[in-house]
Design a protein around this motif. Sequence first.
Motif, short mmCIF file in Angstrom:
data_model
loop_
_atom_site.label_atom_id
_atom_site.label_comp_id
_atom_site.label_asym_id
_atom_site.label_seq_id
_atom_site.Cartn_x
_atom_site.Cartn_y
_atom_site.Cartn_z
N SER A 93 12.58 18.32 7.07
CA SER A 93 11.79 17.17 7.51
C SER A 93 11.45 16.31 6.30
CB SER A 93 10.51 17.67 8.19
OG SER A 93 9.69 16.60 8.58
N PHE A 94 12.01 15.08 6.26
CA PHE A 94 11.86 14.21 5.10
C PHE A 94 11.29 12.86 5.52
CE2 PHE A 94 15.55 16.90 4.18
CZ PHE A 94 15.18 17.47 2.98
N PRO A 95 10.20 12.41 4.92
CA PRO A 95 9.73 11.04 5.17
C PRO A 95 10.66 10.05 4.49
CG PRO A 95 8.41 12.05 3.43
CD PRO A 95 9.35 13.12 3.93
N HIS A 96 10.86 8.89 5.12
CA HIS A 96 11.65 7.85 4.46
C HIS A 96 11.26 6.49 5.01
CE1 HIS A 96 14.74 6.75 7.58
NE2 HIS A 96 14.49 7.95 8.03
N GLY A 97 11.68 5.45 4.28
CA GLY A 97 11.37 4.09 4.69
C GLY A 97 9.87 3.84 4.71
N GLN A 98 9.43 3.03 5.67
CA GLN A 98 8.02 2.65 5.74
C GLN A 98 7.18 3.65 6.52
OE1 GLN A 98 6.84 0.20 3.82
NE2 GLN A 98 8.96 0.08 3.09
N GLY A 158 17.70 13.40 13.53
CA GLY A 158 17.16 12.19 14.12
C GLY A 158 16.03 11.63 13.27
N ASP A 159 15.83 10.33 13.38
CA ASP A 159 14.71 9.65 12.72
C ASP A 159 13.64 9.36 13.76
OD1 ASP A 159 15.99 9.65 10.28
OD2 ASP A 159 16.72 7.60 10.44
N PHE A 160 12.38 9.64 13.40
CA PHE A 160 11.23 9.46 14.28
C PHE A 160 10.09 8.85 13.49
CE2 PHE A 160 13.74 12.98 15.77
CZ PHE A 160 13.72 12.91 17.16
N GLU A 161 9.12 8.29 14.19
CA GLU A 161 7.91 7.88 13.50
C GLU A 161 7.24 9.12 12.92
OE1 GLU A 161 5.23 5.58 15.85
OE2 GLU A 161 6.72 4.03 16.32
N ASP A 162 6.71 8.97 11.72
CA ASP A 162 6.12 10.11 11.01
C ASP A 162 4.74 10.43 11.57
OD1 ASP A 162 5.37 12.05 9.25
OD2 ASP A 162 5.84 10.92 7.45
N ASN A 163 4.61 11.61 12.16
CA ASN A 163 3.32 12.03 12.73
C ASN A 163 2.68 13.17 11.95
OD1 ASN A 163 5.09 14.03 13.44
ND2 ASN A 163 4.51 14.13 15.60
N LEU A 164 3.22 13.45 10.73
CA LEU A 164 2.67 14.54 9.94
C LEU A 164 1.64 14.06 8.93
CD1 LEU A 164 5.78 16.80 9.23
CD2 LEU A 164 4.13 16.92 11.11
N GLY A 165 1.64 12.76 8.60
CA GLY A 165 0.65 12.21 7.68
C GLY A 165 0.80 12.67 6.25
N THR A 166 1.99 13.07 5.87
CA THR A 166 2.24 13.54 4.50
C THR A 166 3.44 12.77 3.96
OG1 THR A 166 3.58 15.33 5.42
CG2 THR A 166 1.30 15.84 4.86
N ARG A 167 3.25 11.52 3.61
CA ARG A 167 4.35 10.65 3.23
C ARG A 167 4.98 11.03 1.89
NH1 ARG A 167 7.11 8.67 6.50
NH2 ARG A 167 7.70 6.86 5.27
N LEU A 199 8.93 6.40 8.70
CA LEU A 199 9.87 7.24 9.44
C LEU A 199 9.91 8.63 8.82
CD1 LEU A 199 12.88 4.76 9.90
CD2 LEU A 199 11.21 5.47 11.64
N ARG A 200 10.35 9.58 9.62
CA ARG A 200 10.59 10.93 9.12
C ARG A 200 11.87 11.44 9.76
NH1 ARG A 200 8.09 15.39 6.51
NH2 ARG A 200 6.35 14.02 5.93
N ARG A 201 12.75 11.94 8.92
CA ARG A 201 14.02 12.51 9.41
C ARG A 201 13.87 14.00 9.63
NH1 ARG A 201 19.58 10.65 7.06
NH2 ARG A 201 18.91 8.98 8.47
N TRP A 202 14.35 14.45 10.78
CA TRP A 202 14.40 15.87 11.11
C TRP A 202 15.85 16.30 11.19
CZ3 TRP A 202 10.07 19.04 12.02
CH2 TRP A 202 8.84 18.38 12.00
#
Length: 388
Positions: A216-221, A192-201, A223-226
């Motif tokens: 767990s991968f950041p992507h786009g503006q 799933g894609d979620f807003e990134d709450n880890l702060g490590t873009r 988002l973070r994929r899990w």
Amino acid sequence: MATEPKGTLPAETDILIAGAGPTGLLLGILLAEKKIPFVMVEPRTQVSQHSRSIGIHPPSLQLFKECGLSDAFLKAGNRITTGRAFVDHSDLGTISFSGLTGAFPFILTLSQQITEEILEKRLLEIAPGQLYRGTGFESLTKEKDRLKVTLTDGQEIRCRYLIGCDGKNSRVREQAGIEFLGGSYPDTYIMGDFEDNLGTREEARVYLCRDGLVESFPHGQNLRRWVIKTTEPVSSPDAQLIAGLARERTGTAPEPDTNSMLSSFGVQRLMAESFVKGRVILAGDAAHVVSPIGGQGMNLGWFDAQLLAGLLPDVLRPEKPLPRLLNSYEYRRRNAAYTAAERAAFNLRMGRSFSPKISFLKKIAVSLMLLPPLRTVLLKKFTMDGLD
């Protein structure tokens, strides 16, 4: 981006491309740059609206730079410069992509929807009128020095070569009588894609957990994929399930109410019996399917397109030895797909569940991989460096 379906196709063309996914769109761009006549047909009336594949590897970015596309991708995407590895909850350290040579020492991540929009925009700029949406390949008939292709709307078009870029369930491959060999792994995943709450873009995270992999991968503006391995197929994943499993295995999790995409998938390894049969050529997922763990499939297709575009000017010259030229495509791209599949299989094995007794050995193995010289090998596996 939606493209208005076009009307009547020309009666014939040198190259007919079936499929306007990432592979087909780049192939069209490369052919247009070489002034090679082509027509592209695609049954979808607009680009895929699913985020799907998100990773663009450094060799692909170099290819896009040569096509004048890298700036658009860099503006839209997120740069991952570091990978952090965990075994269970133990943070074992990072691997930096700064050691890569070339202009792009990072992996770029963005939604496949945006990737296709960038490619299609460029294609329409340099080859207006060559993409026909709303109709697709249906069947083919062999003629003396042509193929007669019937489309799904009943139109017919003759071509010298038909290139199937129409995905894993390729109708072109089926109609050409080319077998798709291989099978499925037992592994299943939800994502799933979620807003990134880890702060490590700039950081991707890989957790090797006793109950199975979490990525767990950041992507786009923002988002973070899990991605989470499951013990059995999950037909209808939900955000709460992903968040719960992530927290249970890693100690951290996305916020369920920020979810924007959900999916579940199995893993296959498939390869066409032949990438070339007469005047039919396969590229991308129509030719080979590898595990999505590691994000290699979309990138593989782009290098199919690059090699084909380099060979086709000579292939279209009647005095050139056609089998020899296309055999070089078959040989090189089959080898590349095999290597990618082996790398993906390694990733699958590393991500499977393990007993508590194995945890210590996993930690030692991963710790060694983060040190020279194994770190160089790991970088190659993560970034597709030297694949071809």
